[in-house]
Write an enzyme that holds these catalytic residues in place. Structure first.
Site, PDB file in Angstrom:
ATOM      1  CD  GLU A 127      -1.440   0.142   3.653  1.00  0.00           C
ATOM      2  OE1 GLU A 127      -2.062   1.194   3.732  1.00  0.00           O
ATOM      3  OE2 GLU A 127      -1.614  -0.809   4.437  1.00  0.00           O
TER       4      GLU A 127
ATOM      5  CB  SER B  96       1.325   5.385   7.141  1.00  0.00           C
ATOM      6  OG  SER B  96       0.996   4.096   7.594  1.00  0.00           O
TER       7      SER B  96
HETATM    8  N1  LIG Z   1     -17.801   8.282   3.107  1.00  0.00           N
HETATM    9  C1  LIG Z   1     -16.949   7.985   4.095  1.00  0.00           C
HETATM   10  N2  LIG Z   1     -17.205   6.952   4.927  1.00  0.00           N
HETATM   11  C2  LIG Z   1     -16.366   6.644   5.927  1.00  0.00           C
HETATM   12  N3  LIG Z   1     -15.244   7.335   6.199  1.00  0.00           N
HETATM   13  C3  LIG Z   1     -14.934   8.378   5.405  1.00  0.00           C
HETATM   14  C4  LIG Z   1     -15.766   8.748   4.315  1.00  0.00           C
HETATM   15  N4  LIG Z   1     -15.206   9.807   3.699  1.00  0.00           N
HETATM   16  C5  LIG Z   1     -14.091  10.107   4.360  1.00  0.00           C
HETATM   17  N5  LIG Z   1     -13.898   9.260   5.411  1.00  0.00           N
HETATM   18  C6  LIG Z   1     -12.751   9.325   6.341  1.00  0.00           C
HETATM   19  O1  LIG Z   1     -11.696   8.674   5.700  1.00  0.00           O
HETATM   20  C7  LIG Z   1     -11.124   7.685   6.561  1.00  0.00           C
HETATM   21  C8  LIG Z   1     -10.627   6.532   5.724  1.00  0.00           C
HETATM   22  O2  LIG Z   1      -9.631   7.039   4.856  1.00  0.00           O
HETATM   23  P1  LIG Z   1      -8.904   6.136   3.772  1.00  0.00           P
HETATM   24  O3  LIG Z   1      -9.884   5.605   2.812  1.00  0.00           O
HETATM   25  O4  LIG Z   1      -7.797   6.976   3.231  1.00  0.00           O
HETATM   26  O5  LIG Z   1      -8.304   5.015   4.704  1.00  0.00           O
HETATM   27  P2  LIG Z   1      -8.435   3.419   4.709  1.00  0.00           P
HETATM   28  O6  LIG Z   1      -7.679   2.922   3.535  1.00  0.00           O
HETATM   29  O7  LIG Z   1      -9.835   3.013   4.846  1.00  0.00           O
HETATM   30  O8  LIG Z   1      -7.663   3.100   6.061  1.00  0.00           O
HETATM   31  P3  LIG Z   1      -6.257   2.391   6.315  1.00  0.00           P
HETATM   32  O9  LIG Z   1      -5.302   2.917   5.248  1.00  0.00           O
HETATM   33  O10 LIG Z   1      -5.845   2.813   7.671  1.00  0.00           O
HETATM   34  O11 LIG Z   1      -6.517   0.938   6.157  1.00  0.00           O
HETATM   35  C9  LIG Z   1     -12.228   7.327   7.523  1.00  0.00           C
HETATM   36  O12 LIG Z   1     -11.697   6.853   8.745  1.00  0.00           O
HETATM   37  C10 LIG Z   1     -12.946   8.661   7.690  1.00  0.00           C
HETATM   38  O13 LIG Z   1     -12.318   9.462   8.645  1.00  0.00           O
HETATM   39  C1  LIG Z   2      -2.138  -0.248   9.537  1.00  0.00           C
HETATM   40  C2  LIG Z   2      -2.199   0.774   8.414  1.00  0.00           C
HETATM   41  C3  LIG Z   2      -0.833   0.850   7.725  1.00  0.00           C
HETATM   42  C4  LIG Z   2      -3.241   0.267   7.403  1.00  0.00           C
HETATM   43  O1  LIG Z   2      -3.341   1.121   6.315  1.00  0.00           O
HETATM   44  C5  LIG Z   2      -2.637   2.165   8.918  1.00  0.00           C
HETATM   45  O2  LIG Z   2      -3.910   2.094   9.451  1.00  0.00           O
HETATM   46  C6  LIG Z   2      -1.667   2.758   9.938  1.00  0.00           C
HETATM   47  O3  LIG Z   2      -0.615   3.215   9.587  1.00  0.00           O
HETATM   48  N1  LIG Z   2      -2.057   2.793  11.242  1.00  0.00           N
HETATM   49  C7  LIG Z   2      -1.266   3.359  12.300  1.00  0.00           C
HETATM   50  C8  LIG Z   2      -0.428   2.276  12.959  1.00  0.00           C
HETATM   51  C9  LIG Z   2       0.627   2.879  13.860  1.00  0.00           C
HETATM   52  O4  LIG Z   2       0.337   3.121  15.031  1.00  0.00           O
HETATM   53  O5  LIG Z   2       1.748   3.141  13.379  1.00  0.00           O
END
Ligand SMILES: Nc1ncnc2c1ncn2[C@@H]1O[C@H](COP(=O)(O)OP(=O)(O)OP(=O)(O)O)[C@@H](O)[C@H]1O
Ligand SMILES: CC(C)(CO)[C@@H](O)C(=O)NCCC(=O)O
Length: 417
Positions: free
Chosen positions: A146, A200
């Site tokens: 990712e 991150s």
């Molecule tokens: N329509 C939506 N529904 C839910 N969350 C949303 C929405 N739009 C924006 N967000 C915000 O975006 C965040 C998720 O962002 P993003 O898609 O970049 O991360 P992710 O890929 O789901 O998470 P990670 O990388 O940690 O696994 C949610 O936690 C929320 O704060």
């Molecule tokens: C676990 C991931 C990389 C998933 O995208 C992300 O949600 C993240 O970076 N979380 C924070 C983890 C930390 O405490 O460093």
């Protein structure tokens, strides 16, 4: 007569028959899908195009809402883009990861199982849902890391969209500050802060040279989760709307609540938050706050914490450009302005907060692009070392070599937290 195809012809054949092209980022909260729609289809290709393929293309490009939570962000569409020698449009689609079951049913219903055998995927869900894709729609996932794809996507988007990168002019005056285009053509080095469910933080020195220097679990997921708990709201959009109408100063304890004014010796002005949610232990204060105030305070708390960690990372790495991405910033100018302010104010103007228009889609975009290089490498290998595969071009695409397909399987041990 046997036709002898050179490397380029084989590659062309493979990439043409590998349509449709998807890049998928299955995150902790949202799944992002980037779809490349070729616009240079020749009459010959049109004749050969499978009905299923045509239907999928029409379904995706004629609608902007899919099922319960699927949306196409039409304002982000990129036209006239060249990918793998094809010209077309990039479409940006998202849905809640909790809806994955429905997505798989829909993909099956639309005949994807008969058409595409491999989908390029990144994010934690590429691992978590791998078996579901295989069992339910007969699809393999070509997994990519990712953070690798995030950087690839950012560089591609910036190269193809002159207004991709922006900053806030006069960031110290939050009420007056305005969005302005930023020339990001010389990007390195930069700090990259990806605010998704969690956060991150990377130091990026070149297209293939970066390290994950930090992270925090207090991210977009925390904002949404706490907001739902504190205000009873149920969606991100609702949480942001509430926050827009609220005032964190009714919830937080400010420096002036403690000092009666500024704490001059260390440059802490009276209006600065001294303690997030610091007034909420007082009964009277607690009974007079509104849902809007609580939402605003939650947003400010999470944003300031991210800003503070990002600034320390930038200071440590001696880097002055800090790029913020991730869907937490979607429809969220409050946080962007606060982050821009924090970078500028706390660094005395030496650091700059930068933002990108396709905020949460870079992982999925990079994933779509990454396959190009991986495929070329896989092909090179099979051309160099093994007899020609007795497969159709599409099956070739479905089976990138073990060494190249799963860059995401390699552990990332560069985190230095
Ligand atoms: N329509 C939506 N529904 C839910 N969350 C949303 C929405 N739009 C924006 N967000 C915000 O975006 C965040 C998720 O962002 P993003 O898609 O970049 O991360 P992710 O890929 O789901 O998470 P990670 O990388 O940690 O696994 C949610 O936690 C929320 O704060
Ligand atoms: C676990 C991931 C990389 C998933 O995208 C992300 O949600 C993240 O970076 N979380 C924070 C983890 C930390 O405490 O460093």
């Amino acid at each position: 007569m046997t036709e002898i195809l050179d490397f380029t012809s084989i590659f062309d054949l493979i990439i043409k028959s590998a349509m449709p092209w998807f890049g998928m980022d299955i995150g902790g909260t949202l799944t992002k899908l980037v779809y490349f729609e070729p616009k240079d289809i020749t009459p010959d290709e049109q004749d050969c195009e499978a009905g299923i393929l045509r239907n999928i293309r029409r379904y995706l490009t004629k609608n902007s809402a899919y099922g319960k939570t699927g949306h196409r962000d039409t304002h982000l569409q990129m036209d006239n883009v060249e990918i793998r020698k094809r010209r077309g449009s990039l479409h940006f689609i998202r849905f809640q990861t909790t809806d994955m079951g429905n997505f798989l049913s829909l993909a099956k219903q639309k005949g994807m199982a008969e058409l595409v055998t491999t989908v390029c995927a990144t994010g934690g869900g590429a691992f978590k849902f791998e078996k579901d894709f295989r069992d339910q729609v007969n699809m393999k996932l070509a997994k990519f890391d990712e953070l690798d794809t995030l950087i690839k996507g950012i560089l591609f988007a910036d190269m193809h969209n002159v207004t991709e990168c922006y900053y806030y002019e006069n960031a110290r005056e939050i009420i007056k500050t305005e969005k302005r285009a930023f020339n990001f053509s010389q990007p390195f080095p930069f700090i990259l802060v990806n605010v998704g469910s969690g956060v991150s933080i990377l130091a990026v020195y070149g297209p293939d040279n970066y390290k994950r220097i930090s992270g925090t679990s207090l991210g977009g997921g925390t904002f949404l989760g706490l907001c739902c708990l504190l205000t009873g709201c149920t969606t991100f959009e609702e949480a942001i709307q509430l926050a827009t109408k609220g005032d964190n100063r009714k919830v937080d304890k400010l420096v002036k609540d403690i000092y009666g004014g500024d704490y001059n010796r260390f440059g802490l002005t009276g209006d600065l938050v001294a303690s997030s949610f610091g007034q909420m232990h007082i009964n009277d204060k607690r009974s007079s706050v509104s849902r809007e105030d609580l939402a605003n305070a939650t947003l400010v708390t999470i944003t300031n914490n991210i800003g503070s960690i990002a600034r320390m990372c930038a200071l440590n790495e001696k880097i002055d450009k800090v790029v913020f991405v991730g869907n937490f910033l979607r429809v969220n100018p409050i946080s962007m302005k606060l982050l821009a302010y924090a970078m500028e104010f706390w660094s005395n103007g030496t650091m700059k907060g930068l933002f990108l228009e396709h905020e949460g889609y870079f992982g999925a975009l990079g994933c779509l692009l990454q396959f190009n290089g991986e495929l070329a490498a896989a092909l090179n290998e099979s051309l160099d070392h093994s007899p020609p595969p007795n497969t159709t071009p599409q099956q070739c695409v479905a089976e990138p070599s073990k060494e190249t397909a799963s860059s995401a399987d390699k552990p990332n041990d560069s985190t230095t937290r």
